[in-house]
Design a protein around this motif. Structure first.
Motif, PDB file in Angstrom:
ATOM      1  N   THR A 158       4.915  12.613  -2.769  1.00 15.91           N
ATOM      2  CA  THR A 158       4.531  13.170  -1.469  1.00 15.91           C
ATOM      3  C   THR A 158       3.243  13.976  -1.568  1.00 15.91           C
ATOM      4  O   THR A 158       2.353  13.873  -0.711  1.00 15.91           O
ATOM      5  N   ALA A 159       3.112  14.784  -2.611  1.00 10.96           N
ATOM      6  CA  ALA A 159       1.905  15.604  -2.777  1.00 10.96           C
ATOM      7  C   ALA A 159       0.671  14.736  -2.962  1.00 10.96           C
ATOM      8  O   ALA A 159      -0.405  15.040  -2.430  1.00 10.96           O
ATOM      9  N   VAL A 160       0.798  13.629  -3.702  1.00 10.37           N
ATOM     10  CA  VAL A 160      -0.336  12.743  -3.927  1.00 10.37           C
ATOM     11  C   VAL A 160      -0.735  12.041  -2.631  1.00 10.37           C
ATOM     12  O   VAL A 160      -1.921  11.941  -2.289  1.00 10.37           O
ATOM     13  N   VAL A 161       0.255  11.559  -1.876  1.00  7.11           N
ATOM     14  CA  VAL A 161      -0.033  10.880  -0.604  1.00  7.11           C
ATOM     15  C   VAL A 161      -0.687  11.852   0.373  1.00  7.11           C
ATOM     16  O   VAL A 161      -1.659  11.502   1.062  1.00  7.11           O
ATOM     17  N   ASP A 162      -0.174  13.078   0.445  1.00  6.22           N
ATOM     18  CA  ASP A 162      -0.764  14.074   1.350  1.00  6.22           C
ATOM     19  C   ASP A 162      -2.208  14.373   0.971  1.00  6.22           C
ATOM     20  O   ASP A 162      -3.072  14.513   1.848  1.00  6.22           O
ATOM     21  N   ALA A 163      -2.492  14.487  -0.333  1.00  6.07           N
ATOM     22  CA  ALA A 163      -3.858  14.762  -0.775  1.00  6.07           C
ATOM     23  C   ALA A 163      -4.790  13.602  -0.432  1.00  6.07           C
ATOM     24  O   ALA A 163      -5.934  13.811  -0.020  1.00  6.07           O
ATOM     25  N   ALA A 164      -4.303  12.372  -0.609  1.00  6.86           N
ATOM     26  CA  ALA A 164      -5.124  11.201  -0.273  1.00  6.86           C
ATOM     27  C   ALA A 164      -5.399  11.151   1.226  1.00  6.86           C
ATOM     28  O   ALA A 164      -6.534  10.864   1.661  1.00  6.86           O
ATOM     29  N   ASN A 165      -4.397  11.419   2.057  1.00  6.43           N
ATOM     30  CA  ASN A 165      -4.594  11.420   3.517  1.00  6.43           C
ATOM     31  C   ASN A 165      -5.577  12.506   3.935  1.00  6.43           C
ATOM     32  O   ASN A 165      -6.416  12.297   4.822  1.00  6.43           O
ATOM     33  N   GLU A 166      -5.478  13.655   3.287  1.00  9.47           N
ATOM     34  CA  GLU A 166      -6.404  14.755   3.592  1.00  9.47           C
ATOM     35  C   GLU A 166      -7.835  14.373   3.234  1.00  9.47           C
ATOM     36  O   GLU A 166      -8.779  14.693   3.967  1.00  9.47           O
ATOM     37  N   ALA A 167      -8.003  13.667   2.123  1.00  7.96           N
ATOM     38  CA  ALA A 167      -9.344  13.240   1.715  1.00  7.96           C
ATOM     39  C   ALA A 167      -9.919  12.236   2.700  1.00  7.96           C
ATOM     40  O   ALA A 167     -11.105  12.296   3.045  1.00  7.96           O
ATOM     41  N   ARG A 168      -9.089  11.298   3.159  1.00  6.10           N
ATOM     42  CA  ARG A 168      -9.587  10.312   4.128  1.00  6.10           C
ATOM     43  C   ARG A 168      -9.976  10.982   5.446  1.00  6.10           C
ATOM     44  O   ARG A 168     -10.915  10.558   6.109  1.00  6.10           O
ATOM     45  N   ARG A 169      -9.247  12.023   5.802  1.00 11.70           N
ATOM     46  CA  ARG A 169      -9.493  12.669   7.088  1.00 11.70           C
ATOM     47  C   ARG A 169     -10.694  13.607   7.042  1.00 11.70           C
ATOM     48  O   ARG A 169     -11.485  13.661   7.990  1.00 11.70           O
ATOM     49  N   THR A 170     -10.857  14.347   5.951  1.00 11.72           N
ATOM     50  CA  THR A 170     -11.896  15.381   5.902  1.00 11.72           C
ATOM     51  C   THR A 170     -13.022  15.074   4.926  1.00 11.72           C
ATOM     52  O   THR A 170     -14.078  15.695   5.000  1.00 11.72           O
ATOM     53  N   GLY A 171     -12.797  14.144   3.988  1.00 12.82           N
ATOM     54  CA  GLY A 171     -13.803  13.879   2.960  1.00 12.82           C
ATOM     55  C   GLY A 171     -13.759  14.893   1.838  1.00 12.82           C
ATOM     56  O   GLY A 171     -14.561  14.845   0.913  1.00 12.82           O
TER      57      GLY A 171
END
Length: 604
Positions: A158-171
């Motif tokens: 879950t932590a890895v998926v959340d970090a990846a989604n955050e990167a896609r959203r904010t860069g």
């Protein structure tokens, strides 16, 4: 370290983009020029062939000078040939640049220690560097069939998926550490850093992720944390045990005095006996605490582990019972070590007791000795280890085993998995302290349901093991009156010690600290035969006091007493040769025996 950075974002990436755009423009110019030259050449050929193909054009068309046209056409062909050569040279250079960049990329990806991956916005793998197979064991084909999140531990996914989604959203993103499964089933800890790749519209298109294996670093951090925790507990335990020993000395001493005055048939005699027994049991517990904190007094000798085990074999077999098979695998060439024999015996007993308790339904206990060299590979796993030759003692049982969480606490004092009232939690803590104080190492390997193995390594000494000394009755002091100077900062214990020595016929001076002791010595004209001093006192220590008195009174004997030794008397917890010390808490008999021996040594 950041996990996600905005775009490619670096000057190197911008330079690479400009370089490729210039290359594309040059390639477009070459292609356009080639098309234009081809059209001109085609037009010239058509002009020359038209009269023969279309006779109706008439004489006006033939007015064109054929020679000029032919020469023009030849010139155009030559120009085209030159262009073709130029174009091929440019194409060759372009292909060479491509090959060089591809080779550079291949060298980087194949030799990078970190794992490099490119995934799309859906988490599908687009590229994995060869280091994935080196570190995780999976082939490119196996990785290509799975999602980027499939091998990640369920608790970390879950932590890895959340970090990846955050990167896609904010860069931008944060550091992520997670566990990933190796092909052989074990778990590795990775630390991920990544960059987002955007398309022409500025939308995130891909993630370039760099994963670093930090499994060893995490293990070292855990070992350091565990070592610091044990050290802190050891300091606390040592301080408590030292102060407690003074109180126990009073309990044991005055209970002995009561025993002398209360006859065996007195109804209160049982209470007195129980007080003394309780004091002695408490004293044994404090000795275990001091062993764990590595502040106890050791009497090291050159020993053979094989001899010790053989001497206590019968006791060990009685200890484990008939339902447990015990096997001894003693290597005949096991090297000698330097340690306190009684403490090493206690370590073996503690390990055997733990093994017995781990096999309530019976099993097998194996005690093995041998020689072992702790080399560079061991230092990589345990950086605090000093490489060299060691004697190894291994105790293995086939019991219930322990998980990793239990193993991280087993050497802590008062930690026990046994039922209340069936264990103090000091056995393994004592073993840990004794081995550490003797310059060795103790490690545990265990798995639930598969038993436990304790490995002890003690440094080799180049000497022959000493024979076990015979126990002789202590010599008696000559009947004449002796003068003893007692220095102890604990008033009650000083009073009890003075009374015990006075009852034995000695003349006793008492002092609460070193300065008072020096004043008494300088005012006393007659001889002082013995200095009985505590080691650690406010102001001047017992060792410094003894040094001053030996200068002023060279014939005086010295006997130290303490709950533990300090660095002035002991080097890394091992006493200097020839130093006598009375361990607190002590009984009346122990006090008199040590005093008699110290007085005899002073007379000689």
């Amino acid at each position: 370290m950041k996990l996600f950075t905005f775009g490619l974002g670096s000057s190197a990436a911008e330079f690479a983009g400009d370089h490729w755009r210039r290359s594309e423009r040059r390639q477009w110019w070459l292609s356009s020029t080639g098309i234009a030259v081809s059209l001109i050449l085609t037009s010239g050929i058509v002009c020359l062939l038209l009269p023969s193909m279309i006779p109706e054009l008439g004489p006006s068309y033939n007015a064109v000078d054929t020679d000029i046209a032919v020469h023009s056409l030849v010139a155009i062909i030559l120009l085209f040939d030159v262009y073709v050569v130029f174009q091929q040279v440019q194409l060759s250079r372009f292909r060479k640049q491509l090959a060089e960049r591809e080779e550079l990329f291949r060298l980087i990806s194949e030799n990078a220690a970190d794992m490099i991956a490119v995934v799309d916005t859906g988490g599908q793998r687009l590229y994995n560097s060869p280091s994935y197979q080196k570190l995780l064991g999976y082939s490119q084909e196996e990785l290509g069939k799975t999602s980027a999140f499939e091998q990640i531990h369920a608790d970390d996914r879950t932590a890895v998926v959340d970090a990846a989604n955050e990167a896609r959203r904010t860069g931008m993103g944060r550091t992520v550490q997670y566990r990933i499964r190796h092909k052989d089933g074990r778990w590795l800890t990775l630390e991920s850093t990544a960059s987002v790749v955007r398309n022409r519209d500025g939308d995130v298109e891909k993630l370039v992720i760099v994963n670093r294996d930090i499994t060893e670093r995490k293990q070292l951090e855990e070992q350091l944390h565990r070592s610091q925790k044990l050290e802190a507990i050891g300091r606390l335990s040592g301080g408590v045990a030292h102060d407690f020993n003074n109180l126990l000395g009073l309990i044991i001493g005055y209970s002995e005095a009561l025993q002398e005055r209360v006859p065996p048939d007195d109804p209160y005699r049982e209470a007195v006996d129980e007080i003394q027994n309780a004091g002695k049991r408490a004293a044994a517990l404090t000795q275990q605490l001091l062993a764990f904190s590595r502040k106890q007094v050791l009497e090291p000798r050159v020993l053979s582990l094989n001899v010790i085990i053989v001497d206590i074999e019968k006791m060990l077999r009685r200890l484990i019972g008939e339902d447990i098979e015990m096997e001894l695998l003693l290597a005949p060439d096991t090297v000698a070590v330097k340690a306190d024999r009684s403490q090493i015996e206690q370590v073996i007993l503690n390990l055997v007791v733990n093994a017995r308790d781990a096999m309530p339904d019976g099993g097998k206990l194996t005690i093995e000795t041998g020689n072992w060299t702790l080399d560079r590979s061991t230092v990589l796993r345990h950086p605090y280890v000093i490489p060299g030759p060691y004697a190894m003692l291994k105790v293995t049982d086939t019991g219930c085993g322990m998980d990793a969480e239990l193993q991280s606490h087993i050497f802590e004092p008062f930690f026990t998995t046994k039922e209340k009232g069936k264990g103090t939690g000091l056995g393994l803590a004592t073993a840990y302290g004794v081995i550490k104080q003797s310059g060795g190492y103790i490690w545990v390997d265990s798995e639930v349901g598969k038993g436990t193995t304790f490995r002890i390594y003690l440094p080799e000494v180049n000497a022959v093991a000493e024979a076990v000394p015979e126990v002789n009755s202590p010599a008696k002091v000559a009947p004449e009156r002796r003068t003893i100077l007692v220095v102890e900062d604990e008033r009650s214990l000083r009073k009890l010690t003075r009374k015990t020595l006075s009852d034995a016929g000695h003349k006793v001076f008492e002092a609460g600290d070193a300065s008072e002791a020096l004043e008494i010595s300088r005012k006393t004209e007659g001889a002082i035969h013995l200095l009985l001093t505590d080691v650690i006192m406010p102001g001047m220590s017992g060792k410094k006091l003894a040094d001053v008195l030996l200068t002023e009174r060279p014939s005086i004997g010295v006997l130290y007493m303490s709950g533990y030794t300090d660095g002035e008397i002991a080097t890394q917890g091992v006493l200097e040769e020839g130093t006598a010390i009375l361990r607190k808490p002590f009984t009346r008999n122990e006090l008199m025996r040590q005093v008699e021996n110290a007085l005899l040594a002073a007379v000689r």
